[in-house]
Design a protein around this motif. Structure first.
Motif, short mmCIF file in Angstrom:
data_model
loop_
_atom_site.label_atom_id
_atom_site.label_comp_id
_atom_site.label_asym_id
_atom_site.label_seq_id
_atom_site.Cartn_x
_atom_site.Cartn_y
_atom_site.Cartn_z
N GLN A 355 -19.51 -52.53 12.21
CA GLN A 355 -20.60 -53.02 11.50
C GLN A 355 -21.64 -51.79 11.19
O GLN A 355 -22.24 -51.82 10.20
CB GLN A 355 -21.20 -54.07 12.27
CG GLN A 355 -20.29 -55.39 12.40
CD GLN A 355 -19.70 -55.91 11.00
OE1 GLN A 355 -20.55 -55.82 10.03
NE2 GLN A 355 -18.63 -56.35 10.79
N GLN A 356 -22.07 -51.12 12.16
CA GLN A 356 -23.09 -49.98 11.80
C GLN A 356 -22.40 -49.04 10.84
O GLN A 356 -23.23 -48.58 10.11
CB GLN A 356 -23.31 -49.30 13.17
CG GLN A 356 -24.06 -50.03 14.09
CD GLN A 356 -24.27 -49.48 15.56
OE1 GLN A 356 -24.04 -48.27 15.70
NE2 GLN A 356 -24.97 -50.21 16.51
N THR A 357 -21.19 -48.47 11.04
CA THR A 357 -20.43 -47.70 10.12
C THR A 357 -20.67 -48.13 8.69
O THR A 357 -21.10 -47.54 7.94
CB THR A 357 -19.15 -47.06 10.52
OG1 THR A 357 -19.01 -46.75 11.75
CG2 THR A 357 -18.44 -46.33 9.53
N LEU A 358 -20.20 -49.56 8.59
CA LEU A 358 -20.00 -50.13 7.25
C LEU A 358 -21.34 -50.28 6.38
O LEU A 358 -21.54 -50.25 5.26
CB LEU A 358 -19.30 -51.48 7.47
CG LEU A 358 -17.72 -51.48 7.62
CD1 LEU A 358 -17.24 -52.84 7.80
CD2 LEU A 358 -17.07 -50.70 6.57
N SER A 359 -22.41 -50.20 7.22
CA SER A 359 -23.70 -50.31 6.71
C SER A 359 -24.29 -49.08 5.91
O SER A 359 -25.29 -49.29 5.21
CB SER A 359 -24.73 -50.67 7.72
OG SER A 359 -24.72 -49.51 8.64
N GLN A 645 -16.92 -40.92 4.09
CA GLN A 645 -16.30 -41.81 3.35
C GLN A 645 -14.69 -42.33 4.39
O GLN A 645 -14.27 -43.26 4.11
CB GLN A 645 -15.75 -41.16 1.98
CG GLN A 645 -14.92 -42.39 1.11
CD GLN A 645 -14.64 -41.57 -0.24
OE1 GLN A 645 -14.47 -40.28 -0.28
NE2 GLN A 645 -14.32 -42.38 -1.16
N GLY A 646 -14.12 -41.15 4.87
CA GLY A 646 -12.98 -41.46 5.68
C GLY A 646 -13.01 -42.22 6.92
O GLY A 646 -12.08 -43.10 7.25
N GLN A 647 -14.31 -41.98 7.50
CA GLN A 647 -14.71 -42.95 8.67
C GLN A 647 -14.77 -44.50 8.19
O GLN A 647 -14.40 -45.41 8.77
CB GLN A 647 -16.10 -42.42 9.35
CG GLN A 647 -15.95 -41.03 9.92
CD GLN A 647 -17.04 -40.46 10.46
OE1 GLN A 647 -18.17 -41.19 10.22
NE2 GLN A 647 -17.04 -39.63 11.21
N ILE A 648 -15.34 -44.78 6.94
CA ILE A 648 -15.63 -46.05 6.41
C ILE A 648 -14.48 -46.69 6.07
O ILE A 648 -14.18 -47.96 6.44
CB ILE A 648 -16.55 -45.94 5.21
CG1 ILE A 648 -18.05 -45.67 5.58
CG2 ILE A 648 -16.43 -47.32 4.47
CD1 ILE A 648 -18.92 -45.29 4.43
#
Length: 1009
Positions: A355-359, A645-648
């Motif tokens: 959730q933190q990464t997608l924010s 972007q890859g991490q998301i």
């Protein structure tokens, strides 16, 4: 050796190559580093001498091939053509062929084997491998090293090139032999001194030997009388010994019988005691049988109880095993429950991180837009760089060519100025040179007269030395004759002497005549020897005077070589001053043209025009390396957006996986908790444990009852032992009764026999008391005889030692005479090898050979240097100079060895470091080439081929031009000159080029003429 053709097959980097040297005079071997330039030279040395830079012989074979072949054709100074063919198979041996050209083709000169063929080749070319690489192959730095080293080190380099190290080995061997003979002489002298001391004891030993022999005879007489007395006493003693032995034998029998009686009495008492014990045991027979029956009953009860105990133990073990299985099953289910709970917690933690990464997705999209723009700008600059890079390289090449032309013009201008200054100085010094030439000629004429006188002194000294040698030969003859006469006199002094000539006995008259004649001959020879020695002493004094005079004249003649050299230099300088004015005007015109060209830039027109056009085009392109670097940094600054972007994307996929996995884990946890609660009562192991508990209860085993029964059995076990004793007693009682009766009879018989022996002992003791005992007298006589025997032994040993010493002294006398002769020979050998060590040393033959070579080296160097410097430079090698005080007088005429190099030009003699780069280079090159010619001439060959590897890469453009000019200047002296370089811009300086290129098929050659 003049190369004609070189054919290579699978040699190092070459596969199949042919190089034809015909028509090549001065050629350049060029190519990139590692292309295979040096491999051509290695092929020549490998074909002729079998030597190369390869570590092993198989390393010369091209990688991936099995055989190598080199075919080298060359001519000698006599224009005779030879061909050498050397082949080798990998892992095998080499094959060498040597051929000579005839009108009918090549004819073989190959010997029996590679070694014999190699000797044939060396015999025809007159060069070994070391001489070739130090003469025909000029390597960089050898001449500079020779010039810059200290004088003593220069001699070492020259000695190494001349292969004088073999004399060092001879010197060391001579020194070692000299030390060995010196040590042997000292050892012989010590041995002779010791022998001389020992030989002085001969008379004392003879006198002592006579005294010992008389004393020995007296002692032998006394010993014989005492031996008779001892024999009579020993007869009496022998009789007493027989009685004593008989008494001892009877006493021993008496003691044996007494011991038998005692033993029989003990056995009788023991038998009686055992009979009483057996009677008591037999009286308790009924009681023992009843107790044994009770023991057997208790033992049968204990066996039944033990079987029940075994069954009880097996049931308990089975119950414990089942209980362990049940516990393990419950623990496994509890562990699965903990794992499922841990996985559920980890999934919940990952869901929070996702959730933190997608924010941060909005921020990443903006950064990606910036990254795309930066990459587009960088791509434009990369395309522009591809256009600019070859242009910049072309610009650098053009600027280098312009600078090189400018440098050559500046060097030419400096050379013209230096030549003009030299010519002007020569013009001003012409009157002084004429006067100096006349003064030096007068001095040389005076010294010429002294040289003639010195030659006469030397001849007279040689005459005196020859005279001394003849006197020494006479002296040796006289000394040998004296030795022979002295030996004759010694032979005549012996009793019954014989004639030394006819070996017949001499009567008194003839003996006196022979002795008188020999003494007279001895005296005459001795007088002649004194005359010879006196003549030798007089000749030695004359030689000393001549040597002193020779040294004084030689000291006066020390400036002679310098004056001759000075006269040559002055004459050359005076000759060079002719037509100086015309040369100065011509040089001035050339200087003005060069200066005008340098001022207005009137040189390299094509390169300057092309450079100007290139600069204009580069300005139009407007490429900036700094902007290009900033664009690269901008792209790197925004690249993190791609990573985010890859991490998301990964977080989105992971979130879906977690949503599917979480319900499965919750259901698994609930199922495991229910299964653990049921396992304790309803599982198969729990049911089996209940069955085993009922079986243990039905057995009814009581541990306390079993222990009490075991204690009763142990208490009743004693009746079993008593029952066994009873059975044994019933068997032994009759036997013991019989044995007691037998012991009583035997004891009575021993008592009777012992009484008889006692009477016999008393009778023998009475006889011994009536006979006297002579043992004290015998012991006294034996002690005296032992003392006398020791005295005799000592006397005999002393006599033997004296005889041995006398014999040894006789042998020692012969050894003394032999060692005296050996000492003279050893001393002669020591002096011989000591003189040889001095002759082979640095100041002996080696110095003489270097001094003989240096004039030839100096002449060859000056001949080359005059051509390279237009007669402006001159070199002189000086091998001796005055001591530290700088003076050379009769009182202080000590000279020290050196190898100084004096360099003179029109301005006088100066240090090597003060000369310009061009002059120093010409001096180095001349000395290097002179050394090469000298080494070839000493090997008996003419230097017709020259390979120059001066390392152009370490030279600036001016240095390269000087080297090319030097090579062109000495080109007429050689049939073929090869120059190795890897710099492409030097190709045009040579009329012929051998270009070497490295390809996948191996190195390739291209000959450009």
């Amino acid at each position: 050796m003049i190369p004609v053709q070189l054919i290579l097959k699978n040699f190092l980097s070459y596969r199949d190559t042919t190089l034809d040297f015909r028509g090549l005079h001065t050629a350049c071997i060029c190519g990139a580093n590692g292309a295979g330039k040096s491999s051509l030279l290695e092929a020549i040395t490998w074909a002729i001498w079998g030597e190369s830079r390869a570590a092993s012989e198989d390393d010369v074979i091209h990688t991936g091939t099995k055989e190598v072949r080199v075919d080298f054709t060359f001519k000698t100074s006599g224009q005779q053509t030879y061909r050498v063919i050397r082949t080798r198979a990998r892992g095998g041996s080499s094959v060498l062929e040597f051929q000579i050209e005839t009108p009918n083709g090549f004819r073989s000169l190959t010997g029996k084997g590679v070694r014999a063929t190699q000797d044939q080749i060396l015999q025809h070319i007159k060069l070994d491998y070391d001489t070739f690489i130090n003469s025909a192959y000029l390597r960089q730095g050898r001449a500079d090293e020779f010039m810059l080293k200290r004088p003593s080190e220069r001699k070492e380099i020259l000695a190494e090139l001349l292969k004088l190290n073999q004399y060092d080995e001879l010197e060391e061997r001579a020194k070692e032999l000299s030390r060995q003979f010196k040590a042997k002489a000292e050892e012989l002298e010590r041995s002779l001194e010791s022998m001389k001391t020992q030989l002085q004891q001969r008379d004392a030993i003879a006198q002592k030997r006579a005294e010992l022999e008389s004393e020995l005879e007296r002692l032998q007489q006394v010993q014989a009388f005492e031996n008779v007395q001892l024999q009579s006493l020993q007869v009496v003693q022998h009789q007493r010994q027989n009685w004593e032995e008989q008494l001892n034998f009877v006493r021993q029998q008496y003691q044996n019988l007494t011991g038998d009686c005692d033993r029989l009495e003990q056995e009788r008492a023991s038998s009686r005691s055992q009979l009483s014990l057996l009677e008591e045991l037999l009286a308790q027979e009924s009681q023992i049988k009843a107790g044994y029956t009770h023991y057997q009953n208790l033992q049968s009860q204990e066996e039944g109880m033990s079987a029940k105990f075994a069954e009880y133990t097996r049931a308990l073990a089975a119950r414990q095993q089942k209980q362990q299985q049940l516990s393990k099953q419950i623990q496994d289910m509890e562990r699965q429950l903990q794992q499922a709970q841990a996985q559920l917690e980890a999934l919940q933690q990952q869901q929070q991180e996702i959730q933190q990464t997608l924010s941060k997705s909005g921020e990443v999209e903006e950064a990606l837009a910036q990254l795309a723009a930066a990459r587009q700008h960088l791509a434009q600059l990369d395309r522009l760089q591809m256009q600019v890079a070859p242009l910049l390289q072309q610009k650098a090449t053009l600027q280098s060519q312009i600078d090189r032309v400018h440098a050559s013009l500046v060097a030419r201008l400096e050379q013209l100025e230096a030549t003009q200054n030299q010519l002007q100085g020569q013009q001003r010094r012409q009157p002084q040179l004429q006067q100096a030439v006349m003064e030096v000629a007068v001095q040389i004429e005076e010294l010429e007269k002294k040289r003639v006188y010195l030659q006469r002194v030397q001849e007279k000294g040689q005459e005196r030395r020859h005279f001394i040698e003849r006197l020494q030969a006479h002296q040796r003859d006289f000394e040998r004759l004296l030795g022979e006469l002295e030996q004759k006199l010694q032979m005549l002094q012996t009793p019954n002497a014989i004639c030394p000539l006819c070996e017949r006995p001499l009567d008194e008259h003839h003996w006196n005549r022979v002795v008188d004649k020999t003494k007279t001959e001895y005296k005459d020879t001795e007088e002649q020897l004194w005359v010879v020695r006196e003549q030798m002493a007089v000749s030695d004094r004359e030689i000393q005077v001549l040597r002193q005079e020779y040294r004084e004249i030689s000291q006066l003649l020390s400036p002679y070589d310098g004056l001759r050299e000075q006269r040559g230099q002055l004459a050359a300088q005076l000759q060079a001053t002719t037509d100086v004015e015309q040369q100065i005007q011509h040089i001035e015109t050339q200087k003005q043209q060069l200066e005008r060209s340098l001022q207005i830039g009137d040189y390299a027109h094509d390169q300057q025009a092309e450079l100007s056009q290139l600069n204009q085009y580069l300005q139009q392109l407007n490429y900036n390396e700094q902007d290009h670097a900033l664009a690269r940094n901008e792209v790197e600054r925004w690249r993190w957006a791609e990573i985010k972007q890859g991490q998301i994307k990964d977080a989105t996929k992971r979130e879906a996986q977690i949503a599917a996995r979480q319900p499965e884990l919750e259901a698994q946890i609930v199922q495991l908790q229910a299964t653990i609660g049921q396992a304790a009562t309803d599982s198969e192991c729990a049911k089996e444990i209940a069955v085993l508990d009922r079986h243990i209860s039905e057995l009814g085993y009581d541990t306390e009852q079993h222990n009490n029964l075991r204690a009763s059995v142990r208490q009743a076990q004693a009746w079993q032992l008593r029952y066994q004793q009873l059975l044994t007693a019933q068997q032994q009682y009759p036997q013991l009764q019989t044995r007691a009766q037998e012991l009583e009879v035997a004891l009575q018989a021993r008592w009777v026999e012992r009484q008889k022996l006692k009477h016999q002992i008393d009778s023998i003791v009475h006889q011994l008391q009536e006979t006297a005992n002579p043992i004290a007298q015998i012991q006294a006589l034996e002690q005296q005889l032992a003392i006398r025997r020791r005295q005799l032994d000592e006397q005999l040993a002393q006599v033997g030692r004296l005889e041995q010493m006398a014999h040894q002294l006789e042998v020692l006398k012969n050894q003394y005479e032999q060692q005296q002769q050996q000492l003279q020979e050893v001393k002669h050998q020591y002096r011989t090898y000591q003189e040889l060590a001095q002759a082979f040393g640095k100041n002996g033959i080696q110095t003489l050979m270097i001094e003989n070579v240096l004039p030839q080296l100096e002449a060859e160097t000056n001949q080359l240097l005059s051509r390279l410097s237009a007669n402006q430079l001159h070199v002189q090698f000086v091998t001796q100079k005055a001591g530290r005080n700088g003076k050379s007088t009769k009182k202080n005429s000590k000279l020290i060895d050196t190898l100084d190099i004096l360099i003179a030009d029109a301005r006088g003699t100066r240090a090597y470091e003060t000369y310009s780069g061009g002059e120093a280079f010409r001096i180095n090159f001349a000395i290097r080439l002179a050394l090469a010619k000298l080494l070839a001439q000493r090997a008996g060959a003419a230097l017709q081929m020259l390979i120059v590897d001066e390392g152009f890469g370490t030279q600036d453009s001016e240095g390269c031009d000087r080297l090319i000019a030097a090579i062109n200047a000495i080109a007429p002296d050689f049939a073929c000159i090869l120059t190795v370089t890897h710099m492409p811009h030097l190709k045009e300086a040579f009329a012929a080029r051998i270009e070497v290129n490295k390809t996948q098929q191996g190195s390739q050659l291209r000959l450009l003429v």
